[in-house]
Design a protein around this motif. Structure first.
Motif, short mmCIF file in Angstrom:
data_model
loop_
_atom_site.label_atom_id
_atom_site.label_comp_id
_atom_site.label_asym_id
_atom_site.label_seq_id
_atom_site.Cartn_x
_atom_site.Cartn_y
_atom_site.Cartn_z
N TRP A 193 0.80 -1.22 0.00
CA TRP A 193 0.00 0.00 0.00
C TRP A 193 0.84 1.28 0.00
N PHE A 194 2.16 1.17 0.14
CA PHE A 194 2.98 2.38 0.22
C PHE A 194 4.28 2.24 -0.57
N SER A 195 4.53 3.25 -1.43
CA SER A 195 5.80 3.33 -2.17
C SER A 195 6.33 4.75 -2.06
N LEU A 196 7.66 4.85 -2.03
CA LEU A 196 8.31 6.16 -1.89
C LEU A 196 9.35 6.32 -2.99
N GLU A 197 9.30 7.46 -3.66
CA GLU A 197 10.29 7.78 -4.70
C GLU A 197 11.03 9.04 -4.28
N SER A 198 12.34 8.93 -4.17
CA SER A 198 13.15 10.08 -3.75
C SER A 198 14.36 10.19 -4.66
N ALA A 207 5.36 10.25 -2.91
CA ALA A 207 4.86 9.08 -2.19
C ALA A 207 3.54 8.62 -2.81
N LEU A 208 3.37 7.28 -2.88
CA LEU A 208 2.15 6.67 -3.38
C LEU A 208 1.49 5.87 -2.26
N PHE A 209 0.21 6.16 -2.02
CA PHE A 209 -0.57 5.44 -1.00
C PHE A 209 -1.71 4.72 -1.69
N LYS A 210 -1.72 3.39 -1.64
CA LYS A 210 -2.85 2.61 -2.16
C LYS A 210 -3.76 2.30 -0.97
N LEU A 211 -4.72 3.20 -0.74
CA LEU A 211 -5.54 3.15 0.47
C LEU A 211 -6.46 1.94 0.49
N ASN A 212 -7.01 1.57 -0.67
CA ASN A 212 -7.78 0.34 -0.81
C ASN A 212 -7.83 0.00 -2.30
N ASP A 213 -8.70 -0.92 -2.67
CA ASP A 213 -8.76 -1.35 -4.07
C ASP A 213 -9.24 -0.25 -5.01
N HIS A 214 -9.87 0.78 -4.47
CA HIS A 214 -10.46 1.82 -5.31
C HIS A 214 -9.80 3.18 -5.14
N LEU A 215 -9.13 3.43 -4.05
CA LEU A 215 -8.65 4.77 -3.72
C LEU A 215 -7.14 4.79 -3.55
N THR A 216 -6.49 5.70 -4.30
CA THR A 216 -5.04 5.91 -4.16
C THR A 216 -4.76 7.40 -4.03
N SER A 217 -3.58 7.70 -3.52
CA SER A 217 -3.20 9.10 -3.34
C SER A 217 -1.71 9.25 -3.61
N ARG A 218 -1.33 10.38 -4.20
CA ARG A 218 0.07 10.71 -4.44
C ARG A 218 0.35 12.10 -3.89
N ILE A 219 1.46 12.22 -3.18
CA ILE A 219 1.90 13.51 -2.63
C ILE A 219 3.36 13.67 -2.98
N GLY A 220 3.74 14.85 -3.47
CA GLY A 220 5.14 15.03 -3.84
C GLY A 220 5.53 16.48 -3.93
N GLY A 221 6.82 16.70 -4.01
CA GLY A 221 7.33 18.06 -4.14
C GLY A 221 8.80 18.05 -4.46
N TYR A 276 -9.88 7.94 -7.46
CA TYR A 276 -10.87 6.90 -7.18
C TYR A 276 -11.25 6.21 -8.48
N ARG A 277 -11.18 4.90 -8.50
CA ARG A 277 -11.55 4.13 -9.68
C ARG A 277 -12.36 2.91 -9.25
N SER A 278 -13.45 2.66 -9.98
CA SER A 278 -14.32 1.56 -9.57
C SER A 278 -15.17 1.12 -10.75
N ALA A 279 -15.61 -0.13 -10.68
CA ALA A 279 -16.56 -0.65 -11.66
C ALA A 279 -17.97 -0.33 -11.20
N LEU A 280 -18.82 0.00 -12.18
CA LEU A 280 -20.23 0.24 -11.90
C LEU A 280 -21.02 -0.82 -12.67
N GLY A 281 -21.10 -2.01 -12.10
CA GLY A 281 -21.69 -3.12 -12.82
C GLY A 281 -20.66 -3.79 -13.70
N ASP A 282 -21.13 -4.56 -14.69
CA ASP A 282 -20.22 -5.32 -15.55
C ASP A 282 -19.66 -4.50 -16.69
N GLU A 283 -20.35 -3.45 -17.11
CA GLU A 283 -19.95 -2.75 -18.33
C GLU A 283 -19.60 -1.28 -18.12
N ALA A 284 -19.64 -0.79 -16.89
CA ALA A 284 -19.39 0.63 -16.64
C ALA A 284 -18.25 0.80 -15.64
#
Length: 725
Positions: free
Chosen positions: A450-455, A481-495, A539-547
């Motif tokens: 769930w966590f990766s760091l690039e420096s 930094a990359l945070f994979k919070l769950n299967d649908h939500l990720t976050s990146r913070i950098g500077g 945020y990325r997620s499936a909405l049924g089988d085709e969406a």
């Protein structure tokens, strides 16, 4: 003897039997885990192709011992390409292969800008990518250049720098174009004197991917990548030969003809791109001045690729472009100049560059890369009573080492950049020489799932040195930094930190046409230094089988100390700093054949000079885009798009009007032929509708800031012929 023969035959039969292996795989949708019935698997070296059965199972038999690449594909999904070693460690295992919806996500896109060639989802640095499928659509909308491609990207604003010549630059996150790097295949072909016409001299047909980094990217790419960079990735030869020709005509007196050919053999490959672009002088508003200049451009870009063995490969290419761009008073262009009709702007340019890339694979995890480009650019800018002629000779060389481990990846290297500009008399005092030697190292560490760091950190030495720091040394750290919070939500913070060496070539001097610009004394001028920070939620997620839905929210802030400003025809350091902050919102919704895209950019850029806060000119606070596409893959495409650009402050203290444009695209595809028709700016928004674009007289016009379209409604139509695809 008979017994010996039988024993030998039995051993041979047993060996052959042991050498025949079986590959079993189940193909599923990565988003929904639904079985993809009818997916196909191909082993190119064995010329074997098998389709999945009704349970999604693929079974390939009679595979010899050794290493073989297996390609698994399904219509509407990204392809899986992986090398397997036979016999497999677990021969009876059913391998699960997950395919990403190609129109719904970019998860299968491999990013080259970060040097590690990692998957987009696994990179801590926030990178956006336009893959080949989207570039295919853009190439039919404006085949001659990438101005529209960049202008329709959230967070990027294309600024026209001449009212009659059509020259333009692009800005990321509210900062001038000099703070952004434009690269091709990771090399800076378009910088300094050669940068201002670049958007108009690059065709999208030759590209397979465009990558954007918004925010500081100076660790790998050095000074100039303060607000970000755009990396144009060229096409490479594939196993299937390709020959594509595109013919296009426009209602604005334009015509384009381009051809792309590629083929790959066992140890050699080639790509050849050529294009001719023409536009007649066009004035839809009857102002007497060209909204689109008369243009003739010829470009050719051949490359040769060498695949020497499993460890060594490389390529060499040549990029050559000639253009004659003639804008201004229509009577002058028609050869009917008189005492009143005299104004013109003529740009004659010749661009020639070489590119070299070589890679040596040390082992399965590490590689050594060398790349080099040498560029020559000759430009003649003519106006009544004024001629500015100059030649730029530049080079870029880099040697780097890349190691991709299971937990940590490393990139380390050094590069040399030279820039030599010679202006001809009487502007020869504007000539300069600049050399930069840099060394860098970057680490990407995957601490957990769930966590990766690039420096990373970079050290540059510039000669000649600026007034501050007087030694010309710049240390540029960066962290993401990359945070994979769950299967649908990720976050990146950098500077990170960045800098820009003093230079005469920027948006202001281009708008002034270099007339009366005074020489720049680098030794008495400070370098511009920056501090950038950005963060996003995705945020990325499936909405049924085709969406599928993808929502990305980005926040950014960049400060530039002592920026260069033009005052009394002289560039000086401003007494203060520039602060740009804002947010980007991107929403993508995929519903089977329907794709909806919404993008919004809020930009607040202020000049904090002498204790006063002023809004930066030509920087709209609000920009909104909406795009809807219906596509039956390989058969039909219909698209509708709309763009809104909010009011913006102009140089004369007035405020430019906000405006909205609307466009439509219809494309019909067959196996070897596409036909398309595209209409832009159907609302016919033109700055000339809201007032004159110049003050003074026809003989000596003083053009105002150009903040809105001048060409009005433009319809283009054409055909694309694919003979070997």
């Amino acid at each position: 003897m008979k017994r010996t023969f039988m024993l030998t035959a039995m051993m041979l039969f047993g060996f052959i039997a042991m050498a025949q292996n079986t590959f079993k795989a189940k193909v599923v949708n990565d988003q929904t885990q639904a079985i993809l019935k009818g997916a196909t698997a191909t082993i190119p070296d064995l010329k074997k192709t098998i389709a999945a059965d009704t349970s999604g199972l693929i079974t390939i038999t009679n595979i010899p011992n050794g290493k073989f690449e297996i390609e698994i594909s399904y219509v509407g999904f990204g392809k899986s390409e992986k090398v397997y070693t036979f016999p497999l460690q677990h021969p009876d295992q059913i391998i699960v292969v997950s395919l990403e919806p190609s129109s719904g996500e970019l998860a299968e896109v491999t990013i080259q800008t970060t040097r590690t060639n990692q998957n987009l989802r696994d990179i801590p640095t926030r990178v956006e990518a336009l893959p080949l499928e989207e570039l295919d659509e853009k190439s039919t909308m404006r085949p001659g250049d990438i101005k529209m491609l960049l202008g329709e990207t959230t967070g990027i604003h294309v600024q026209q720098t001449s009212a009659v010549s059509g020259t333009a630059s692009f800005r990321i996150q509210g900062l001038d174009s000099r703070y952004t790097q434009l690269l091709q295949d990771g090399m800076p072909l378009y910088s300094g004197f050669s940068g201002n016409l670049s958007l108009l001299q690059i065709s999208p047909l030759n590209l397979k991917q465009v990558e954007f980094v918004k925010g500081s990217a100076s660790t790998l790419y050095g000074g100039g990548a303060i607000s970000g960079l755009v990396n144009l990735i060229s096409k490479t030869p594939e196993k299937t030969p390709e020959l594509t020709m595109l013919l296009n005509g426009t209602s604005a007196k334009g015509a384009d003809a381009s051809v792309y050919y590629s083929q790959k053999w066992q140890h050699i490959g080639t790509t050849i791109f050529g294009a001719y672009n023409y536009n007649g002088a066009f004035d839809p508003s009857n102002t007497g001045f060209t909204a689109i200049p008369q243009t003739n451009r010829l470009a050719i870009n051949p490359k040769i690729f060498l695949y020497m063995d499993d460890h060594n490969s490389g390529w060499f290419g040549v990029n050559s472009t000639y253009e004659n761009r003639y804008g201004g008073d229509l009577q002058v262009i028609d050869g009917k100049a008189d005492n009143v009709h005299q104004y013109f702007e003529r740009n004659k340019t010749f661009r020639f560059s070489t590119q070299l890339s070589f890679s040596h694979k040390v082992d399965e995890e590490s590689k050594i890369n060398f790349k080099n480009t040498i560029g020559y650019f000759d430009r003649q800018l003519g106006e009544p009573g004024f001629n500015f002629k100059g030649r730029q000779l530049s080079s870029f060389s880099e040697l780097n080492y890349v190691r991709n481990g299971e937990k940590a990846s490393w990139v380390a290297g050094a590069n040399l950049i030279t820039d030599h500009f010679t202006a001809q008399p009487p502007q020869n005092t504007l000539s300069y020489d600049q050399t930069t030697i840099g060394a860098f190292v970057q680490n990407t560490y995957k601490a957990s799932d769930w966590f990766s760091l690039e420096s990373g950190v970079r050290l540059d030495k510039n000669t000649p040195s600026p007034g501050k720091p007087s030694n010309g040394l710049f240390l540029l750290p960066r962290v993401n930094a990359l945070f994979k919070l769950n299967d649908h939500l990720t976050s990146r913070i950098g500077g990170g930190l960045g800098y820009k060496m003093p230079s005469l070539f920027n948006d202001q001097s281009e708008q002034e046409g270099y007339q009366h610009i005074q020489p720049l004394n680098i030794g008495n001028t400070q370098a511009e230094q920056s501090y950038g920070l950005n963060g996003d939620l995705n945020y990325r997620s499936a909405l049924g089988d085709e969406a599928f839905i993808n929502i990305n929210q980005l926040f950014f802030s960049t400060r530039v100390d002592h920026p260069l400003i033009l005052q009394n025809n002289t560039f000086i350091n401003a007494p203060g700093h520039l602060l740009s902050k804002g947010a980007e919102t991107n929403v993508k919704l995929v519903m089977d054949e329907l794709v909806f895209y919404l993008g919004y950019t809020y930009t607040d850029t202020k000049q904090h000079f002498n204790g006063q806060n002023n809004t930066q000119r030509l920087t709209p606070k609000n920009q909104l885009s909406f795009d809807a596409t219906y596509e039956i893959e390989g058969s039909f495409r219909f698209g509708a798009e709309s763009f809104f650009t909010g009011p913006q402050l102009l140089s004369d203290g007035t405020t430019g009007k906000g405006y909205a444009t609307f466009g439509l695209l219809v494309q019909k595809m067959w196996n070897h032929l596409d036909i398309f028709i595209n209409a832009e700016n159907l609302t016919d928004q033109r700055q000339t509708r809201w007032g004159s674009i110049y003050t003074g007289s026809l003989t000596n016009p003083d053009f105002k800031d150009i903040y809105a379209p001048l060409d009005g409604i433009v319809v283009n139509a054409g055909i694309r012929i694919k003979l070997l695809n």
